[in-house]
Design a protein around this motif. Structure first.
Motif, PDB file in Angstrom:
ATOM      1  N   GLY A   6      -4.442   1.358  -0.131  1.00 45.55           N
ATOM      2  CA  GLY A   6      -4.797   0.084   0.493  1.00 45.55           C
ATOM      3  C   GLY A   6      -5.941   0.205   1.481  1.00 45.55           C
ATOM      4  N   VAL A   7      -5.912   1.261   2.289  1.00 48.20           N
ATOM      5  CA  VAL A   7      -6.990   1.497   3.255  1.00 48.20           C
ATOM      6  C   VAL A   7      -8.298   1.769   2.512  1.00 48.20           C
ATOM      7  N   HIS A   8      -8.228   2.601   1.485  1.00 46.26           N
ATOM      8  CA  HIS A   8      -9.424   2.930   0.696  1.00 46.26           C
ATOM      9  C   HIS A   8     -10.012   1.666   0.078  1.00 46.26           C
ATOM     10  N   GLN A   9      -9.166   0.844  -0.514  1.00 45.29           N
ATOM     11  CA  GLN A   9      -9.632  -0.396  -1.155  1.00 45.29           C
ATOM     12  C   GLN A   9     -10.256  -1.340  -0.129  1.00 45.29           C
ATOM     13  N   THR A  10      -9.641  -1.474   1.028  1.00 44.09           N
ATOM     14  CA  THR A  10     -10.152  -2.363   2.069  1.00 44.09           C
ATOM     15  C   THR A  10     -11.512  -1.899   2.574  1.00 44.09           C
ATOM     16  N   LEU A  11     -11.646  -0.608   2.832  1.00 48.87           N
ATOM     17  CA  LEU A  11     -12.921  -0.093   3.345  1.00 48.87           C
ATOM     18  C   LEU A  11     -14.013  -0.166   2.284  1.00 48.87           C
ATOM     19  N   THR A  12     -13.660   0.080   1.034  1.00 52.78           N
ATOM     20  CA  THR A  12     -14.635  -0.027  -0.053  1.00 52.78           C
ATOM     21  C   THR A  12     -15.117  -1.468  -0.193  1.00 52.78           C
ATOM     22  N   ALA A  13     -14.200  -2.425  -0.120  1.00 54.67           N
ATOM     23  CA  ALA A  13     -14.566  -3.839  -0.218  1.00 54.67           C
ATOM     24  C   ALA A  13     -15.451  -4.271   0.948  1.00 54.67           C
ATOM     25  N   ALA A  14     -15.315  -3.599   2.095  1.00 59.43           N
ATOM     26  CA  ALA A  14     -16.119  -3.929   3.277  1.00 59.43           C
ATOM     27  C   ALA A  14     -17.479  -3.234   3.270  1.00 59.43           C
ATOM     28  N   GLY A  15     -17.752  -2.452   2.221  1.00 59.46           N
ATOM     29  CA  GLY A  15     -19.055  -1.812   2.107  1.00 59.46           C
ATOM     30  C   GLY A  15     -19.092  -0.367   2.548  1.00 59.46           C
ATOM     31  N   PHE A  16     -17.954   0.177   2.943  1.00 55.33           N
ATOM     32  CA  PHE A  16     -17.889   1.590   3.299  1.00 55.33           C
ATOM     33  C   PHE A  16     -17.510   2.370   2.048  1.00 55.33           C
ATOM     34  N   ASP A  17     -17.837   3.634   2.036  1.00 58.45           N
ATOM     35  CA  ASP A  17     -17.558   4.453   0.869  1.00 58.45           C
ATOM     36  C   ASP A  17     -16.811   5.707   1.298  1.00 58.45           C
ATOM     37  N   PRO A  18     -15.481   5.583   1.473  1.00 54.16           N
ATOM     38  CA  PRO A  18     -14.727   6.772   1.873  1.00 54.16           C
ATOM     39  C   PRO A  18     -14.881   7.882   0.842  1.00 54.16           C
ATOM     40  N   GLN A  19     -15.135   9.086   1.328  1.00 53.63           N
ATOM     41  CA  GLN A  19     -15.431  10.228   0.467  1.00 53.63           C
ATOM     42  C   GLN A  19     -14.228  11.142   0.325  1.00 53.63           C
ATOM     43  N   ILE A  20     -14.416  12.142  -0.524  1.00 52.53           N
ATOM     44  CA  ILE A  20     -13.418  13.187  -0.653  1.00 52.53           C
ATOM     45  C   ILE A  20     -13.385  13.989   0.641  1.00 52.53           C
TER      46      ILE A  20
ATOM     47  N   ALA B 272     -16.532  16.182   1.954  1.00 53.57           N
ATOM     48  CA  ALA B 272     -17.885  15.616   1.920  1.00 53.57           C
ATOM     49  C   ALA B 272     -18.237  15.006   3.277  1.00 53.57           C
ATOM     50  N   PRO B 273     -19.523  14.963   3.623  1.00 50.45           N
ATOM     51  CA  PRO B 273     -19.909  14.268   4.853  1.00 50.45           C
ATOM     52  C   PRO B 273     -19.723  12.767   4.678  1.00 50.45           C
ATOM     53  N   GLY B 274     -19.632  12.080   5.784  1.00 48.49           N
ATOM     54  CA  GLY B 274     -19.445  10.637   5.762  1.00 48.49           C
ATOM     55  C   GLY B 274     -18.033  10.260   6.178  1.00 48.49           C
ATOM     56  N   LEU B 275     -17.627   9.072   5.793  1.00 46.90           N
ATOM     57  CA  LEU B 275     -16.307   8.553   6.124  1.00 46.90           C
ATOM     58  C   LEU B 275     -15.282   9.180   5.186  1.00 46.90           C
ATOM     59  N   ARG B 276     -14.203   9.704   5.756  1.00 45.13           N
ATOM     60  CA  ARG B 276     -13.190  10.383   4.959  1.00 45.13           C
ATOM     61  C   ARG B 276     -11.801   9.870   5.317  1.00 45.13           C
ATOM     62  N   LEU B 277     -10.932   9.799   4.320  1.00 48.80           N
ATOM     63  CA  LEU B 277      -9.536   9.431   4.525  1.00 48.80           C
ATOM     64  C   LEU B 277      -8.678  10.649   4.230  1.00 48.80           C
ATOM     65  N   ARG B 278      -7.684  10.863   5.073  1.00 46.95           N
ATOM     66  CA  ARG B 278      -6.795  12.014   4.872  1.00 46.95           C
ATOM     67  C   ARG B 278      -5.377  11.601   5.230  1.00 46.95           C
ATOM     68  N   LEU B 279      -4.426  11.965   4.349  1.00 49.97           N
ATOM     69  CA  LEU B 279      -3.022  11.682   4.629  1.00 49.97           C
ATOM     70  C   LEU B 279      -2.525  12.586   5.743  1.00 49.97           C
ATOM     71  N   ASP B 280      -1.711  12.017   6.580  1.00 45.77           N
ATOM     72  CA  ASP B 280      -1.086  12.708   7.694  1.00 45.77           C
ATOM     73  C   ASP B 280       0.383  12.283   7.650  1.00 45.77           C
ATOM     74  N   GLU B 281       1.267  13.039   8.251  1.00 44.59           N
ATOM     75  CA  GLU B 281       2.682  12.646   8.209  1.00 44.59           C
ATOM     76  C   GLU B 281       2.939  11.310   8.902  1.00 44.59           C
ATOM     77  N   ARG B 282       2.020  10.857   9.748  1.00 48.73           N
ATOM     78  CA  ARG B 282       2.188   9.592  10.467  1.00 48.73           C
ATOM     79  C   ARG B 282       1.469   8.435   9.799  1.00 48.73           C
ATOM     80  N   GLY B 283       0.562   8.719   8.848  1.00 52.05           N
ATOM     81  CA  GLY B 283      -0.196   7.649   8.205  1.00 52.05           C
ATOM     82  C   GLY B 283      -1.465   8.178   7.563  1.00 52.05           C
TER      83      GLY B 283
END
Length: 129
Positions: free
Chosen positions: A30-44, A47-58
């Motif tokens: 959901g976070v990835h989809q929301t940020l992509t729709a807003a024009g951000f491109d979360p990376q692996i 990679a440099p740039g915006l990144r998403l990573r799972l944590d035990e809290r979120g």
């Protein structure tokens, strides 16, 4: 006679982590989809740039600047002169504010964190309007 309340134990997953892991994966998507729709491109993650990573809290949202924001190198009289990284505090702050607003508008619960830009911990219930 068989008791109707008896359930086969093989059909029940005894691991309490499975629903939590599925919820985290759903939150990440959901976070990835929301940020992509807003024009951000979360990376692996590497990679440099915006990144998403799972944590035990979120879901942690991190930012690693690209090499183009790295140290400036100038050559003067045949010698390299290196200047340090530009002050990225302002860029980080503005990015955090923008991402916070986008995610809050989409109904996510967020919290600042010391190690990343933001931590997305869940979604807020939407009120019928």
């Amino acid at each position: 006679m068989n008791d109707p309340h008896d359930r086969p134990t093989a059909a029940v997953d005894p691991s309490p982590e499975l629903p939590a892991q599925q919820a985290l994966q759903s939150l990440h998507a959901g976070v990835h989809q929301t940020l992509t729709a807003a024009g951000f491109d979360p990376q692996i993650p590497d990679a440099p740039g915006l990144r998403l990573r799972l944590d035990e809290r979120g879901v942690l949202i991190e930012w690693r600047p690209t090499d183009t924001l790295g140290p400036a190198i100038q050559v003067r009289d045949g010698h390299e002169v290196r200047r340090g990284l530009p002050d990225l505090h302002g860029i980080r702050h503005d990015l955090t504010v923008a991402l916070s607003q986008i995610l809050q508008d989409a109904g996510f619960q967020i919290t600042p964190t010391d190690h990343a830009l933001l931590l997305v911990t869940g979604t807020r219930p939407r009120h019928a309007g």
